[in-house]
Design an enzyme around this catalytic site. Structure first.
Site, PDB file in Angstrom:
ATOM      1  N   GLN A 135       0.744  -1.170   0.065  1.00 35.55           N
ATOM      2  CA  GLN A 135       0.009   0.065   0.019  1.00 35.55           C
ATOM      3  C   GLN A 135       0.699   1.331  -0.052  1.00 35.55           C
ATOM      4  O   GLN A 135       0.239   2.118  -0.395  1.00 35.55           O
ATOM      5  CB  GLN A 135      -0.936   0.016   1.160  1.00 35.55           C
ATOM      6  CG  GLN A 135      -1.966  -1.014   0.978  1.00 35.55           C
ATOM      7  CD  GLN A 135      -3.070  -1.207   2.164  1.00 35.55           C
ATOM      8  OE1 GLN A 135      -2.719  -1.835   3.477  1.00 35.55           O
ATOM      9  NE2 GLN A 135      -4.015  -0.440   2.251  1.00 35.55           N
ATOM     10  N   ARG A 189       4.134  -0.183  12.954  1.00 32.92           N
ATOM     11  CA  ARG A 189       3.697  -1.398  12.367  1.00 32.92           C
ATOM     12  C   ARG A 189       3.765  -1.387  10.948  1.00 32.92           C
ATOM     13  O   ARG A 189       2.798  -0.597  10.429  1.00 32.92           O
ATOM     14  CB  ARG A 189       2.053  -1.869  12.728  1.00 32.92           C
ATOM     15  CG  ARG A 189       1.532  -3.126  12.052  1.00 32.92           C
ATOM     16  CD  ARG A 189       0.514  -3.661  12.223  1.00 32.92           C
ATOM     17  NE  ARG A 189      -0.132  -5.022  11.767  1.00 32.92           N
ATOM     18  CZ  ARG A 189      -1.122  -5.040  11.024  1.00 32.92           C
ATOM     19  NH1 ARG A 189      -1.947  -3.911  11.015  1.00 32.92           N
ATOM     20  NH2 ARG A 189      -1.323  -6.172  10.316  1.00 32.92           N
ATOM     21  N   HIS A 226       1.161  -9.352   4.634  1.00 28.85           N
ATOM     22  CA  HIS A 226      -0.090  -8.361   4.392  1.00 28.85           C
ATOM     23  C   HIS A 226      -0.580  -8.605   2.849  1.00 28.85           C
ATOM     24  O   HIS A 226      -0.521  -7.582   2.233  1.00 28.85           O
ATOM     25  CB  HIS A 226       0.325  -7.071   4.899  1.00 28.85           C
ATOM     26  CG  HIS A 226      -0.887  -6.223   5.149  1.00 28.85           C
ATOM     27  ND1 HIS A 226      -1.210  -5.458   6.565  1.00 28.85           N
ATOM     28  CD2 HIS A 226      -1.896  -5.898   4.453  1.00 28.85           C
ATOM     29  CE1 HIS A 226      -2.069  -5.025   6.511  1.00 28.85           C
ATOM     30  NE2 HIS A 226      -2.687  -4.977   5.325  1.00 28.85           N
ATOM     31  N   GLU A 285      -5.180 -10.456   8.908  1.00 31.37           N
ATOM     32  CA  GLU A 285      -6.563 -10.631   8.372  1.00 31.37           C
ATOM     33  C   GLU A 285      -6.561 -11.825   7.369  1.00 31.37           C
ATOM     34  O   GLU A 285      -6.907 -11.633   5.992  1.00 31.37           O
ATOM     35  CB  GLU A 285      -6.925  -9.373   7.585  1.00 31.37           C
ATOM     36  CG  GLU A 285      -6.857  -8.262   8.610  1.00 31.37           C
ATOM     37  CD  GLU A 285      -7.692  -6.902   7.818  1.00 31.37           C
ATOM     38  OE1 GLU A 285      -8.013  -6.894   6.770  1.00 31.37           O
ATOM     39  OE2 GLU A 285      -7.715  -5.932   8.662  1.00 31.37           O
ATOM     40  N   ASN A 318      -7.824  -5.945  14.062  1.00 30.76           N
ATOM     41  CA  ASN A 318      -7.924  -4.918  13.295  1.00 30.76           C
ATOM     42  C   ASN A 318      -9.543  -4.992  13.193  1.00 30.76           C
ATOM     43  O   ASN A 318     -10.425  -5.763  13.026  1.00 30.76           O
ATOM     44  CB  ASN A 318      -7.646  -5.122  11.834  1.00 30.76           C
ATOM     45  CG  ASN A 318      -6.198  -5.165  11.769  1.00 30.76           C
ATOM     46  OD1 ASN A 318      -5.521  -5.138  12.626  1.00 30.76           O
ATOM     47  ND2 ASN A 318      -5.640  -5.494  10.601  1.00 30.76           N
ATOM     48  N   TYR A 329     -13.023  -2.044  12.374  1.00 30.06           N
ATOM     49  CA  TYR A 329     -13.301  -0.781  11.654  1.00 30.06           C
ATOM     50  C   TYR A 329     -14.957  -0.564  11.809  1.00 30.06           C
ATOM     51  O   TYR A 329     -14.996   0.815  11.773  1.00 30.06           O
ATOM     52  CB  TYR A 329     -13.187  -1.036  10.200  1.00 30.06           C
ATOM     53  CG  TYR A 329     -11.661  -1.140   9.623  1.00 30.06           C
ATOM     54  CD1 TYR A 329     -11.143   0.312   9.499  1.00 30.06           C
ATOM     55  CD2 TYR A 329     -10.731  -2.095   9.647  1.00 30.06           C
ATOM     56  CE1 TYR A 329      -9.942   0.341   9.297  1.00 30.06           C
ATOM     57  CE2 TYR A 329      -9.564  -1.878   9.585  1.00 30.06           C
ATOM     58  CZ  TYR A 329      -8.779  -0.702   9.302  1.00 30.06           C
ATOM     59  OH  TYR A 329      -7.612  -0.654   8.915  1.00 30.06           O
ATOM     60  N   GLU A 387      -5.097  -2.114  13.842  1.00 30.84           N
ATOM     61  CA  GLU A 387      -5.470  -1.207  13.016  1.00 30.84           C
ATOM     62  C   GLU A 387      -6.774  -0.663  13.467  1.00 30.84           C
ATOM     63  O   GLU A 387      -7.917  -1.564  13.876  1.00 30.84           O
ATOM     64  CB  GLU A 387      -5.765  -1.817  11.708  1.00 30.84           C
ATOM     65  CG  GLU A 387      -4.730  -2.096  10.687  1.00 30.84           C
ATOM     66  CD  GLU A 387      -4.765  -2.650   9.332  1.00 30.84           C
ATOM     67  OE1 GLU A 387      -6.095  -2.585   8.849  1.00 30.84           O
ATOM     68  OE2 GLU A 387      -4.160  -3.558   9.015  1.00 30.84           O
TER      69      GLU A 387
END
Ligand code: PNW
Length: 460
Positions: free
Chosen positions: A19, A76, A121, A167, A296, A298, A369
């Site tokens: 990313q 991280r 990742h 994830e 993580n 959201y 996250e």
């Protein structure tokens, strides 16, 4: 009630290699499945790719100074497997890639920032996908362990915090169920095979660390899973069971084998032959294979019982394969939504932390996250992202309450340090607390970055 965090609470920010790094062919790096996936027409919004991303590969020193100004104690990041092993195997080691991460790690440590390293990742070396079918093959377990071993041996003298896999749910469901993430496969069988191999790959990589490195290097190792909260849509028993089932299919899928020694009952009952089984030896290997609980988080959705529904979810259809669950998801139209259309529901975070504490015997949790995307704009050099500040104040407030109520939450990493390549959404979604101009690649702290820097100091 106190609003300060424990003295030893760890404050950090997170990113991932594909990313932000760019440098997709630099200095001997091999291609990953994300390099390839971005070439498939229609997969990524606007045809964006991570070829250059934020060019962190060349701006690493500048970015560490930016972290320093943010007052974070930990950073991280993830390692690009194909930067170290261009074809994914030990037959070819790219020393230039190793040098790059050595420089990053040394620069962080020089500035007093503790590296937290994610090994995987999502950017699988393309060669492993082509030659072995990637995570569908149990060969991936051995290949991942070899890669992890290389990382411990080269970086473990300085890296004391390891996350094996980021994830697994996303890799399985979005990569092999819905086909919206690399490698883009669509199936209702493959996600469960892939999930199984990911759990075993994690466990073997942990065994390697514990057998060969941990006592000498004195680090900790764990896995990070993602989970939204699922709130029963009504007080009915059916809806309460549906919400519980949805959480078992989301987080329990990966956390139950590690903390309880088997897949959740709801999954075993409903999936039949599609859910692989662990041998006794595998079960023993997996059980207890995480030194901490990486989470993580959201958003939140309501869950209702709904036999036969198969249309649940949001932009990513993040109900998973909901027809396997008989769960219908929805959101309250009153809830604030981010530009991902994810609802902002801080209390869902608090409830999830308590659910984890109850189900898994109060493990040490790190939120690895948490964050939100908004359509930020620059006006006179200022990015006034007040909604993002509200988001963090809400979620951190719930974290604080959970700690005061006995949850062993030990740290919190903001997603993300800077705007970056948001997978299938390309550069259209901004999760950063630093704004990145994707033409000039200039970074500018948003108001949320200034707010976070103060929040950390005020909570020390
Ligand atoms: C996570 N879902 O991805 C990743 O770890 C990050 O790389 C990513 O940038 C961030 O969250 C924001 O998306 C997710 O559909 C992607 O539930 C999709 C889902 C969850 C997490």
């Amino acid at each position: 009630m106190t609003t300060t965090f424990p003295k030893d609470f760890l404050w950090g920010a997170a990113t991932s290699a594909y990313q932000i790094e760019g440098g997709h062919l630099a200095d001997g790096k091999g291609p990953s499945i994300w390099d390839a996936f971005c070439q498939v027409p229609g997969k990524i919004l606007n045809g964006d790719t991570g070829n250059d991303a934020c060019d962190h590969y060349h701006k690493m020193e500048e970015d560490v100074l930016m972290m320093k100004a943010l007052n974070i104690e930990a950073y991280r990041f993830s390692i690009s497997w194909s930067r170290l092993m261009p074809n994914g195997t030990t037959s070819l080691i790219n020393e230039a890639g190793i040098d790059y991460y050595n420089r990053l790690i040394d620069t962080l440590i020089k500035h007093g920032i503790t590296p937290w390293v994610t090994l995987y990742h999502w950017d699988l070396p393309l060669a492993i996908q082509l030659e072995y079918d990637g995570w569908l093959s149990d060969e991936s377990i051995r290949l991942f362990t070899d890669y992890a071993d290389l990382c411990y041996s080269r970086f473990g003298d300085r890296v004391k915090n390891w996350i094996t896999i980021n994830e697994a749910w996303v890799i399985a469901i979005l990569g092999h169920g819905q086909g919206v993430f690399a490698p883009g496969r669509t199936s209702n069988v493959e996600p469960y095979q892939v999930g199984h191999n990911l759990i075993l790959a994690h466990a073997h990589a942990v065994k390697c660390y514990r057998d060969k490195y941990q006592s000498e290097q004195k680090g900790q190792i764990g896995i990070t899973n993602n989970c939204d909260w699922r709130e029963p849509a009504t007080d009915s028993d059916l809806d309460k069971e549906a919400a519980q089932r949805a959480l078992e299919f989301f987080l329990g899928w990966f956390a139950d084998p590690i903390y309880l020694g088997q897949y959740p009952q709801a999954m075993r009952e409903r999936l039949g032959d599609r859910l692989p089984t662990f041998t006794d030896e595998q079960r023993a290997l997996v059980l207890g294979s995480s030194d901490f609980f990486g989470l993580n988080h959201y958003t939140t959705m309501y869950a209702a019982h709904d036999a036969g529904d198969d249309s649940a979810g949001d932009v990513y259809g993040n109900g998973g394969l909901s027809e396997d669950q008989d769960v219908k998801l929805s959101v309250d139209p009153q809830w604030e939504k981010t530009s991902m259309n994810w609802a902002v529901v801080p209390w869902g975070c608090g409830k999830l932390l308590h659910w984890i504490a109850n189900r898994y015997d109060n493990p040490e949790i790190y939120i690895t996250e948490n964050g939100c995307s908004y359509n930020d704009t620059v006006e006179n050099g200022i990015i006034a992202d007040t909604k993002r500040i509200d988001f963090f104040e809400g979620y951190l407030g719930e974290c604080n309450k959970a700690i005061n109520n006995g949850v062993k939450l030990k740290g919190y990493f903001i997603w993300s340090l800077m705007d970056n390549f948001e997978w299938a959404s390309g550069y259209s979604k901004r999760f950063g607390i630093h704004y990145v101009d994707f033409h000039t690649l200039k970074r500018t702290p948003k108001e949320s970055a200034k707010w976070f820097a103060k929040y950390i100091v005020n909570n020390k």
